[in-house]
Design a protein around this motif. Structure first.
Motif, PDB file in Angstrom:
ATOM      1  N   VAL A 112     -36.455 -35.116  78.000  1.00 59.74           N
ATOM      2  CA  VAL A 112     -35.646 -33.971  78.428  1.00 59.74           C
ATOM      3  C   VAL A 112     -35.481 -34.013  79.939  1.00 59.74           C
ATOM      4  N   LEU A 113     -34.266 -33.853  80.392  1.00 58.46           N
ATOM      5  CA  LEU A 113     -33.956 -33.850  81.816  1.00 58.46           C
ATOM      6  C   LEU A 113     -34.030 -32.441  82.396  1.00 58.46           C
ATOM      7  N   ALA A 114     -33.529 -31.460  81.644  1.00 60.38           N
ATOM      8  CA  ALA A 114     -33.450 -30.089  82.150  1.00 60.38           C
ATOM      9  C   ALA A 114     -33.583 -29.102  81.001  1.00 60.38           C
ATOM     10  N   VAL A 115     -34.071 -27.909  81.334  1.00 63.26           N
ATOM     11  CA  VAL A 115     -34.088 -26.784  80.405  1.00 63.26           C
ATOM     12  C   VAL A 115     -33.275 -25.683  81.072  1.00 63.26           C
ATOM     13  N   ILE A 116     -32.237 -25.208  80.376  1.00 61.97           N
ATOM     14  CA  ILE A 116     -31.327 -24.195  80.915  1.00 61.97           C
ATOM     15  C   ILE A 116     -31.375 -22.986  79.992  1.00 61.97           C
ATOM     16  N   THR A 117     -31.729 -21.827  80.534  1.00 61.71           N
ATOM     17  CA  THR A 117     -31.898 -20.616  79.737  1.00 61.71           C
ATOM     18  C   THR A 117     -31.428 -19.395  80.523  1.00 61.71           C
ATOM     19  N   PRO A 118     -31.286 -18.240  79.848  1.00 62.77           N
ATOM     20  CA  PRO A 118     -31.041 -17.008  80.602  1.00 62.77           C
ATOM     21  C   PRO A 118     -32.255 -16.635  81.457  1.00 62.77           C
ATOM     22  N   ASP A 119     -33.468 -16.856  80.929  1.00 64.06           N
ATOM     23  CA  ASP A 119     -34.692 -16.610  81.690  1.00 64.06           C
ATOM     24  C   ASP A 119     -35.861 -17.297  80.994  1.00 64.06           C
ATOM     25  N   PHE A 120     -36.946 -17.458  81.733  1.00 65.91           N
ATOM     26  CA  PHE A 120     -38.138 -18.146  81.234  1.00 65.91           C
ATOM     27  C   PHE A 120     -39.302 -17.181  81.116  1.00 65.91           C
ATOM     28  N   ALA A 121     -40.213 -17.506  80.214  1.00 63.89           N
ATOM     29  CA  ALA A 121     -41.510 -16.851  80.238  1.00 63.89           C
ATOM     30  C   ALA A 121     -42.170 -17.252  81.558  1.00 63.89           C
ATOM     31  N   ARG A 122     -42.848 -16.326  82.191  1.00 62.64           N
ATOM     32  CA  ARG A 122     -43.349 -16.493  83.557  1.00 62.64           C
ATOM     33  C   ARG A 122     -44.137 -17.787  83.764  1.00 62.64           C
ATOM     34  N   ILE A 123     -45.138 -18.039  82.990  1.00 62.38           N
ATOM     35  CA  ILE A 123     -45.985 -19.213  83.204  1.00 62.38           C
ATOM     36  C   ILE A 123     -45.264 -20.494  82.806  1.00 62.38           C
ATOM     37  N   HIS A 124     -44.438 -20.426  81.781  1.00 62.53           N
ATOM     38  CA  HIS A 124     -43.792 -21.638  81.274  1.00 62.53           C
ATOM     39  C   HIS A 124     -42.861 -22.271  82.306  1.00 62.53           C
ATOM     40  N   GLU A 125     -42.159 -21.472  83.063  1.00 59.89           N
ATOM     41  CA  GLU A 125     -41.258 -22.024  84.074  1.00 59.89           C
ATOM     42  C   GLU A 125     -42.028 -22.887  85.072  1.00 59.89           C
ATOM     43  N   THR A 126     -43.168 -22.405  85.534  1.00 61.83           N
ATOM     44  CA  THR A 126     -43.984 -23.176  86.474  1.00 61.83           C
ATOM     45  C   THR A 126     -44.527 -24.433  85.817  1.00 61.83           C
ATOM     46  N   THR A 127     -44.896 -24.342  84.558  1.00 61.61           N
ATOM     47  CA  THR A 127     -45.407 -25.516  83.851  1.00 61.61           C
ATOM     48  C   THR A 127     -44.323 -26.586  83.728  1.00 61.61           C
ATOM     49  N   LEU A 128     -43.086 -26.180  83.436  1.00 58.19           N
ATOM     50  CA  LEU A 128     -41.979 -27.143  83.405  1.00 58.19           C
ATOM     51  C   LEU A 128     -41.823 -27.823  84.758  1.00 58.19           C
ATOM     52  N   ASN A 166     -36.307 -15.664  77.507  1.00 56.37           N
ATOM     53  CA  ASN A 166     -37.770 -15.711  77.513  1.00 56.37           C
ATOM     54  C   ASN A 166     -38.282 -17.042  76.960  1.00 56.37           C
ATOM     55  N   TYR A 167     -37.569 -18.106  77.271  1.00 54.50           N
ATOM     56  CA  TYR A 167     -37.902 -19.442  76.784  1.00 54.50           C
ATOM     57  C   TYR A 167     -39.339 -19.800  77.155  1.00 54.50           C
ATOM     58  N   GLY A 168     -40.091 -20.280  76.187  1.00 52.97           N
ATOM     59  CA  GLY A 168     -41.467 -20.705  76.405  1.00 52.97           C
ATOM     60  C   GLY A 168     -42.494 -19.633  76.132  1.00 52.97           C
ATOM     61  N   GLU A 169     -42.068 -18.421  75.805  1.00 52.88           N
ATOM     62  CA  GLU A 169     -42.998 -17.326  75.537  1.00 52.88           C
ATOM     63  C   GLU A 169     -43.799 -17.625  74.275  1.00 52.88           C
ATOM     64  N   GLY A 170     -45.099 -17.418  74.358  1.00 50.60           N
ATOM     65  CA  GLY A 170     -45.961 -17.601  73.201  1.00 50.60           C
ATOM     66  C   GLY A 170     -46.303 -19.042  72.899  1.00 50.60           C
ATOM     67  N   SER A 171     -45.895 -19.957  73.750  1.00 51.14           N
ATOM     68  CA  SER A 171     -46.142 -21.367  73.483  1.00 51.14           C
ATOM     69  C   SER A 171     -47.497 -21.789  74.024  1.00 51.14           C
ATOM     70  N   SER A 172     -47.987 -22.895  73.511  1.00 53.89           N
ATOM     71  CA  SER A 172     -49.150 -23.541  74.098  1.00 53.89           C
ATOM     72  C   SER A 172     -48.634 -24.181  75.371  1.00 53.89           C
ATOM     73  N   HIS A 173     -48.784 -23.500  76.487  1.00 53.38           N
ATOM     74  CA  HIS A 173     -47.929 -23.756  77.636  1.00 53.38           C
ATOM     75  C   HIS A 173     -47.967 -25.174  78.184  1.00 53.38           C
ATOM     76  N   GLU A 174     -49.075 -25.858  78.169  1.00 53.08           N
ATOM     77  CA  GLU A 174     -49.072 -27.236  78.677  1.00 53.08           C
ATOM     78  C   GLU A 174     -48.287 -28.164  77.747  1.00 53.08           C
ATOM     79  N   HIS A 175     -48.552 -28.072  76.440  1.00 56.73           N
ATOM     80  CA  HIS A 175     -47.862 -28.954  75.501  1.00 56.73           C
ATOM     81  C   HIS A 175     -46.385 -28.619  75.368  1.00 56.73           C
ATOM     82  N   ALA A 176     -46.030 -27.361  75.554  1.00 57.94           N
ATOM     83  CA  ALA A 176     -44.625 -26.962  75.443  1.00 57.94           C
ATOM     84  C   ALA A 176     -43.771 -27.597  76.534  1.00 57.94           C
TER      85      ALA A 176
END
Length: 194
Positions: free
Chosen positions: A91-107, A72-82
């Motif tokens: 950072v070149l890449a973010v690798i996780t088991p899964d992302f918070a829904r909105i954060h993945e699109t923001t990345l 759930n990487y990015g959950e609860g973050s200030s999504h643009e700044h995160a």
């Protein structure tokens, strides 16, 4: 790009051919206590320092790096700044088991490679000092396609190499964001092209 990284869990090994990975979580540090929240081990000097200091120093050294995040990487973050800050810090890449829904699109909009482990258990197999390489993500050649997987060879220190499969959710309209460095860069390039 084919990128090789030194890896999380207190990443310490870097040479001229490796691109390091780190984590913002103090859970990767030994003998963690509350005072170490927001710290990580520097990938070159092995010092335990605040994450932003390490990130800026890696950027000054022209070392691209990636984040190995938790579920759930990015959950609860200030999504643009995160997403803006890691991009700004190289950072070149973010690798996780899964992302918070909105954060993945923001990345994705920030032109960062957002990848998930095909087998979430592979995240726990990566250990301090391992080196990873991302295959099949050459931006300019267009090898990353919707539905394709990325192969991540992992070379543990003193152990047998193994591979993990990584997934992405880029569709054909989002891949140009990655190739152009961000959604805004892509819009600008299209506008300038006429």
């Amino acid at each position: 790009m084919t990128a090789t990284f030194g890896v999380r869990r207190i990443p310490t090994f870097v040479d001229s051919n490796s691109l390091p990975a780190t984590s913002a979580s103090n859970a990767l540090l030994p003998d963690t206590d509350i005072q170490l929240i927001g710290h990580t081990r520097h990938l070159v000097t092995s010092e335990i320092l605040p994450v932003p200091y390490v990130a800026r120093d890696l950027q000054r050294r022209n070392l691209r790096w990636c984040i190995i995040g938790n579920s759930n990487y990015g959950e609860g973050s200030s999504h643009e700044h995160a997403a803006l800050e890691p991009r700004y810090l190289g950072v070149l890449a973010v690798i996780t088991p899964d992302f918070a829904r909105i954060h993945e699109t923001t990345l994705k909009k920030q032109g960062m490679l957002a990848l998930t482990f095909d087998d979430a258990a592979d995240q726990d197999r990566i250990q301090n000092g391992d080196r990873i390489t991302l295959l099949g993500v050459e931006e300019q050649k267009g090898s990353l396609q919707p539905g394709s997987q990325v192969t991540m060879p992992v070379q543990p220190r003193g152990d047998l190499a193994w591979e993990a499969k990584l997934n992405h959710s880029y569709h054909s309209g989002q891949l140009p964001w990655l190739r152009d460095g961000s959604a805004l860069n892509h819009i600008r390039a299209k506008a300038l092209a006429g």
